[in-house]
Scaffold this active site. Structure first.
Site, PDB file in Angstrom:
ATOM      1  N   GLU A 158       8.866   1.403  11.376  1.00 45.15           N
ATOM      2  CA  GLU A 158      10.010   2.295  11.119  1.00 45.15           C
ATOM      3  C   GLU A 158       9.462   3.711  11.160  1.00 45.15           C
ATOM      4  OE1 GLU A 158      13.013   1.508  11.010  1.00 45.15           O
ATOM      5  OE2 GLU A 158      13.020  -0.630  10.514  1.00 45.15           O
TER       6      GLU A 158
ATOM      7  N   GLU B 103      10.154  16.392  15.301  1.00 48.07           N
ATOM      8  CA  GLU B 103      10.606  16.128  13.933  1.00 48.07           C
ATOM      9  C   GLU B 103       9.935  17.130  12.995  1.00 48.07           C
ATOM     10  OE1 GLU B 103       9.061  12.603  11.879  1.00 48.07           O
ATOM     11  OE2 GLU B 103      11.076  12.197  11.160  1.00 48.07           O
TER      12      GLU B 103
ATOM     13  N   LYS C 221       0.874  -1.183   0.000  1.00 46.11           N
ATOM     14  CA  LYS C 221       0.000   0.000   0.000  1.00 46.11           C
ATOM     15  C   LYS C 221       0.907   1.227   0.000  1.00 46.11           C
ATOM     16  CE  LYS C 221      -1.831   2.937   2.170  1.00 46.11           C
ATOM     17  NZ  LYS C 221      -1.579   4.369   1.880  1.00 46.11           N
TER      18      LYS C 221
ATOM     19  N   CYS D 178      13.945  10.322   7.263  1.00 43.81           N
ATOM     20  CA  CYS D 178      13.702   9.983   8.676  1.00 43.81           C
ATOM     21  C   CYS D 178      14.952  10.080   9.522  1.00 43.81           C
ATOM     22  CB  CYS D 178      13.123   8.578   8.766  1.00 43.81           C
ATOM     23  SG  CYS D 178      14.147   7.342   7.954  1.00 43.81           S
TER      24      CYS D 178
HETATM   25  P1  NAD Z   1       2.176   8.776   7.590  1.00 47.72           P
HETATM   26  O1  NAD Z   1       2.231   8.071   8.891  1.00 47.72           O
HETATM   27  O2  NAD Z   1       1.252   9.922   7.451  1.00 47.72           O
HETATM   28  O3  NAD Z   1       1.777   7.779   6.412  1.00 47.72           O
HETATM   29  C1  NAD Z   1       2.529   6.634   6.111  1.00 47.72           C
HETATM   30  C2  NAD Z   1       1.653   5.608   5.458  1.00 47.72           C
HETATM   31  O4  NAD Z   1       0.644   5.191   6.381  1.00 47.72           O
HETATM   32  C3  NAD Z   1       0.907   6.090   4.213  1.00 47.72           C
HETATM   33  O5  NAD Z   1       0.892   5.052   3.275  1.00 47.72           O
HETATM   34  C4  NAD Z   1      -0.507   6.362   4.744  1.00 47.72           C
HETATM   35  O6  NAD Z   1      -1.514   6.235   3.763  1.00 47.72           O
HETATM   36  C5  NAD Z   1      -0.640   5.281   5.786  1.00 47.72           C
HETATM   37  N1  NAD Z   1      -1.623   5.585   6.845  1.00 47.72           N
HETATM   38  C6  NAD Z   1      -2.042   6.799   7.284  1.00 47.72           C
HETATM   39  N2  NAD Z   1      -2.944   6.641   8.274  1.00 47.72           N
HETATM   40  C7  NAD Z   1      -3.101   5.311   8.466  1.00 47.72           C
HETATM   41  C8  NAD Z   1      -3.889   4.526   9.351  1.00 47.72           C
HETATM   42  N3  NAD Z   1      -4.705   5.070  10.256  1.00 47.72           N
HETATM   43  N4  NAD Z   1      -3.783   3.184   9.276  1.00 47.72           N
HETATM   44  C9  NAD Z   1      -2.937   2.599   8.404  1.00 47.72           C
HETATM   45  N5  NAD Z   1      -2.190   3.286   7.522  1.00 47.72           N
HETATM   46  C10 NAD Z   1      -2.255   4.629   7.557  1.00 47.72           C
HETATM   47  O7  NAD Z   1       3.679   9.200   7.272  1.00 47.72           O
HETATM   48  P2  NAD Z   1       4.215  10.039   6.031  1.00 47.72           P
HETATM   49  O8  NAD Z   1       3.855  11.478   6.250  1.00 47.72           O
HETATM   50  O9  NAD Z   1       3.830   9.380   4.761  1.00 47.72           O
HETATM   51  O10 NAD Z   1       5.787   9.862   6.182  1.00 47.72           O
HETATM   52  C11 NAD Z   1       6.580  10.705   6.950  1.00 47.72           C
HETATM   53  C12 NAD Z   1       6.984  10.016   8.232  1.00 47.72           C
HETATM   54  O11 NAD Z   1       7.602   8.777   7.947  1.00 47.72           O
HETATM   55  C13 NAD Z   1       8.014  10.796   9.017  1.00 47.72           C
HETATM   56  O12 NAD Z   1       7.684  10.807  10.374  1.00 47.72           O
HETATM   57  C14 NAD Z   1       9.296  10.010   8.798  1.00 47.72           C
HETATM   58  O13 NAD Z   1      10.252  10.164   9.801  1.00 47.72           O
HETATM   59  C15 NAD Z   1       8.788   8.627   8.709  1.00 47.72           C
HETATM   60  N6  NAD Z   1       9.746   7.755   8.013  1.00 47.72           N
HETATM   61  C16 NAD Z   1      10.432   6.806   8.726  1.00 47.72           C
HETATM   62  C17 NAD Z   1      11.363   5.995   8.109  1.00 47.72           C
HETATM   63  C18 NAD Z   1      12.128   4.936   8.877  1.00 47.72           C
HETATM   64  O14 NAD Z   1      12.605   4.025   8.253  1.00 47.72           O
HETATM   65  N7  NAD Z   1      12.261   5.021  10.188  1.00 47.72           N
HETATM   66  C19 NAD Z   1      11.597   6.132   6.742  1.00 47.72           C
HETATM   67  C20 NAD Z   1      10.881   7.090   6.036  1.00 47.72           C
HETATM   68  C21 NAD Z   1       9.951   7.898   6.690  1.00 47.72           C
END
Ligand code: NAD
Length: 489
Positions: free
Chosen positions: A257, A391, A182, A291
């Site tokens: 992650e 962050e 997804k 991240c």
């Molecule tokens: P997000 O949490 O908004 O969304 C991530 C994914 O989760 C998307 O595909 C979204 O559609 C889905 N999602 C949203 N709400 C959901 C729910 N209630 N249930 C299930 N899925 C849901 O994050 P983002 O804005 O896309 O990404 C940025 C964040 O990701 C930052 O905090 C960043 O640090 C983190 N990140 C972490 C890593 C790592 O490896 N540690 C790598 C990249 C990004």
């Protein structure tokens, strides 16, 4: 199915059971180009409950044969897929870039390369990921098997649309699971475009599927009773919700992650050029939307003045590379969208109006259209200020000086994040002492904000649960089964 996708022919349907199918859900995703704010598409499928059930059903059907496939056959499919990603790397990166804004040379090539490499690396493990056995000294031969979990889902963020796919799909498939991807609602195109490559590589129908959607689709997967694992990369609040949904449904396995606010500590004896180069790159790669970006920089008093001028100069040089992500020579593209632009700008303006610190450089929007922003640094930041505790996920760093090693370990660890940390020093004993004292999943010595395919990737505390990469990733997609053989008769 030939690969036919491009900017003018975007994939917009769900890839289920090796076919593109149109969702009956009338709700669709809208996507915009962050370089100029223009609409890219408003008719991309958003998978609903029926679509998720169809994908899970197809995956369950495919599972028995995929689990039984010989190691060699599975390895060859994975290797072929990796080479197809390499061949189509530029086109796939373009499909991400159109809504992410990351230039090919500074990010797209790395990201697609990482996805291909993840498939190669995990393919290489397939015939080496053996279980264990213990002799029958007590009359029982003990065999420990690594069993696939079943239907697994990967929910990924927008900032690494394909790299994160490789880190999840490759170990899941290598260990005999079926995988439903997804992608983020902000970057679905490169993921959906994998469809023809999945078929060409030889993955049987139902083994590797891609369903676009938003948080509601992710929630359906996380709470599904027949999905056995969710591997999630994204924000901490969403990660917490996913863990809760997993617990409330079928106790599916969860890897998380999540975010970071990674410290980098520069001691007086550090090689200044090296430290400045790593730290300027760390906060500007992918326009700071990384991240593990080193966003808290601590520099020892003796070198502080020199560091400040060199770091400021390096970031001002980066500012000159901001531009159209499609143009050669652009290193920094825009932030992904208006929401992210407003979020980052909000941190910068509150940082100034509330005197959270002193603006050293940057802070301005670049141009009048699109979501471009200058690399920004605040110095002398108050320890409780939001710009040092939260962050920001943009090209914004905070810079403070420190006196002693003890003081800086305490400050570095005084956070609920624990993804990455860096130490810059020529003193090997101090480097190893500080590396061991950091409370984080990863530490760079004279480097920071990097990752390797062979070694565990992930965070402590609220930065995550579990690890990706290396053997850890394979273990995270398997359960250990103990078989006890009675040898007494
Ligand atoms: P997000 O949490 O908004 O969304 C991530 C994914 O989760 C998307 O595909 C979204 O559609 C889905 N999602 C949203 N709400 C959901 C729910 N209630 N249930 C299930 N899925 C849901 O994050 P983002 O804005 O896309 O990404 C940025 C964040 O990701 C930052 O905090 C960043 O640090 C983190 N990140 C972490 C890593 C790592 O490896 N540690 C790598 C990249 C990004």
């Amino acid at each position: 199915m030939a690969f036919q996708f491009s900017k003018s022919n975007l994939p917009k349907q769900l890839f289920i059971n090796n076919e593109f199918v149109k969702s009956k859900n009338p709700k669709k995703l809208s996507l915009y180009n962050p370089a100029d704010g223009s609409l890219v598409a408003d008719d991309v499928d958003l998978a609903d409950e029926n679509d998720v059930d169809a994908a899970v059903g197809a995956a369950e059907k495919a599972l028995p044969a995929w689990k039984r496939l010989t190691n060699i056959a599975r390895r060859d499919i994975m290797l072929k897929f990796a080479s197809l990603i390499e061949q189509r790397g530029k086109e796939l990166a373009e499909l991400s870039r159109i809504t992410l804004g990351a230039p090919y040379a500074s990010f797209g090539a790395f990201e697609t390369g990482m996805c291909a490499e993840a498939f190669k690396y995990n393919a290489g493990w397939i015939d080496k990921f053996a279980g264990e056995s213990f002799p029958q000294d007590d009359g029982f031969l003990k065999i420990v098997r690594n069993e696939p979990l079943g239907v697994c889902a990967g929910i990924v963020p927008w900032n690494g649309p394909l790299g994160t796919v490789g880190l999840k799909a490759a170990p899941a498939l290598a260990t005999g699971n079926c995988f439903i991807l997804k992608p983020s609602e902000k970057t679905p195109f490169a993921s959906l475009a994998l469809g023809p490559l999945i078929i060409e590589a030889g993955f049987p129908p139902g083994v590797f599927q891609v369903i676009s959607g938003d948080g509601s689709t992710g929630a359906l997967l996380a709470s599904h009773m027949r999905v056995r694992k969710v591997s999630f990369t994204g924000s901490i609040p969403t990660g917490k919700r996913i863990q809760e949904m997993a617990a409330k449904s079928n106790l599916k396995r969860v890897t998380l992650e999540l975010g970071g606010k990674s410290p980098a500590v520069v001691f007086d004896d550090a090689n200044l050029d090296n430290a400045v180069t790593w730290l300027a790159n760390a906060i500007t790669a992918n326009t700071g939307q990384v991240c593990f970006a080193a966003s808290r920089v601590y520099v020892q008093e003796g070198i502080y003045g020199k560091f400040v001028s060199a770091y400021k100069k390096a970031l001002q040089e980066k500012t000159k590379t901001i531009g159209d992500p499609e143009a050669d020579g652009t290193v920094m593209g825009p932030l992904i969208d208006k929401a992210q632009f407003d979020r980052v700008s909000g941190f910068i303006s509150r940082g100034q109006s509330e005197n959270q610190g002193t603006l050293l450089t940057g802070g301005q929007r670049v141009g009048s259209q699109g979501f471009f922003i200058e690399p920004t640094v605040f110095e002398n930041v108050r320890p409780d200020a939001e710009i040092i505790t939260q962050e920001i996920f943009g090209p914004v760093a905070v810079l403070n000086s420190f006196k002693t090693e003890e003081e800086i370990i305490e400050k570095s660890n005084n956070t609920n994040f624990g993804l990455m940390a860096g130490v810059f020093t020529e003193n090997v004993n101090r480097a190893l002492r500080v590396a061991s004292a950091f409370d984080s999943g990863m530490v760079g010595v004279n480097c920071v904000s990097l990752m390797m395919m062979q070694t565990p990737f992930g965070g402590t505390k609220e930065s995550g649960v579990g690890r990706e990469c290396g053997k850890d990733a394979l273990l995270a997609f398997t359960d250990r089964k103990t078989v006890m053989v009675n040898m007494n008769y």
